[in-house]
Scaffold this motif. Structure first.
Motif, PDB file in Angstrom:
ATOM      1  N   GLY A  42     -19.254   4.117  42.025  1.00 48.03           N
ATOM      2  CA  GLY A  42     -20.010   3.652  43.180  1.00 48.03           C
ATOM      3  C   GLY A  42     -20.357   4.730  44.187  1.00 48.03           C
ATOM      4  N   LYS A  43     -20.018   5.975  43.866  1.00 44.34           N
ATOM      5  CA  LYS A  43     -20.300   7.068  44.798  1.00 44.34           C
ATOM      6  C   LYS A  43     -21.203   8.103  44.150  1.00 44.34           C
ATOM      7  N   THR A  91      -9.463  10.456  42.359  1.00 42.38           N
ATOM      8  CA  THR A  91      -9.827   9.805  41.103  1.00 42.38           C
ATOM      9  C   THR A  91     -11.339   9.823  40.916  1.00 42.38           C
ATOM     10  N   ALA A  92     -11.774  10.358  39.787  1.00 42.90           N
ATOM     11  CA  ALA A  92     -13.209  10.503  39.519  1.00 42.90           C
ATOM     12  C   ALA A  92     -13.391  11.106  38.131  1.00 42.90           C
ATOM     13  N   VAL A  93     -14.627  11.123  37.696  1.00 44.75           N
ATOM     14  CA  VAL A  93     -14.992  11.934  36.535  1.00 44.75           C
ATOM     15  C   VAL A  93     -15.379  13.312  37.071  1.00 44.75           C
ATOM     16  N   TYR A  94     -14.745  14.321  36.518  1.00 45.21           N
ATOM     17  CA  TYR A  94     -14.989  15.689  36.952  1.00 45.21           C
ATOM     18  C   TYR A  94     -15.901  16.388  35.954  1.00 45.21           C
ATOM     19  N   TYR A  95     -16.941  17.018  36.486  1.00 48.02           N
ATOM     20  CA  TYR A  95     -17.934  17.697  35.660  1.00 48.02           C
ATOM     21  C   TYR A  95     -17.941  19.186  35.965  1.00 48.02           C
ATOM     22  N   CYS A  96     -18.022  19.950  34.919  1.00 40.04           N
ATOM     23  CA  CYS A  96     -18.212  21.388  35.033  1.00 40.04           C
ATOM     24  C   CYS A  96     -19.715  21.672  35.013  1.00 40.04           C
TER      25      CYS A  96
END
Length: 119
Positions: A42-43, A91-96
Motif C-alpha cells: 500500500g505504499k 517490513t517490505a520487499v527490498y529491491y536492488c
C-alpha cells in the motif's frame, strides 16, 4: 544486458539483524551507483540507501540512518545492505537497483526480496 539478483531476505524479530546481498551479472558493467529501495504494501517504493561505485559515497533515508549500512565489493560486483536493530516498519520487499554511468538513472532492477520483521 545486466541482471541483478538479490538474496538474504527473510523473517527476523524486531531488534535483530539481516544482511541483503545483490550481485550484478551479465555484460561488463561498472555502474555509477547502486542502491536499495523498498516497497511496503500500500505504499510507494522508497529509496533506502545508495552508494556510488567509484568513490563509495553513501546516502541513507532518515528512517534507517544509524541502523542500516550499505557497502559494495567492486571485485565481486556485489552490493550489501546490513540491517541492524530492525523494526516492524522495515517490513517490505527490498529491491536492488543500479544506475548506469551514462545517465545516472536507476535503470536496472532486481526481482526483490521479502523482509518481514515480527514484533
Amino acid at each position: 544486458q545486466v541482471q541483478l539478483v538479490e538474496s538474504g531476505g527473510g523473517l527476523v524479530q524486531a531488534g535483530g539483524s539481516l544482511r541483503l546481498s545483490c550481485v550484478a551479472s551479465g555484460r561488463t558493467f561498472i555502474p555509477y551507483a547502486m542502491a536499495w529501495f523498498r516497497q511496503a504494501p500500500g505504499k510507494e517504493r522508497e529509496l533506502v540507501a545508495a552508494i556510488t561505485w567509484s568513490s563509495g559515497n553513501t546516502y541513507y533515508a532518515d528512517s534507517v540512518k544509524g541502523r542500516f549500512a550499505i557497502s559494495r565489493d567492486n571485485a565481486k560486483s556485489t552490493v550489501y545492505l546490513q540491517m541492524n536493530n530492525v523494526k516492524p516498519e522495515d517490513t517490505a520487499v527490498y529491491y536492488c537497483a543500479a544506475a548506469d554511468s551514462t545517465d545516472r538513472r536507476y535503470g536496472y532492477w532486481g526481482q526483490g526480496t521479502q523482509v518481514t520483521v515480527s514484533s
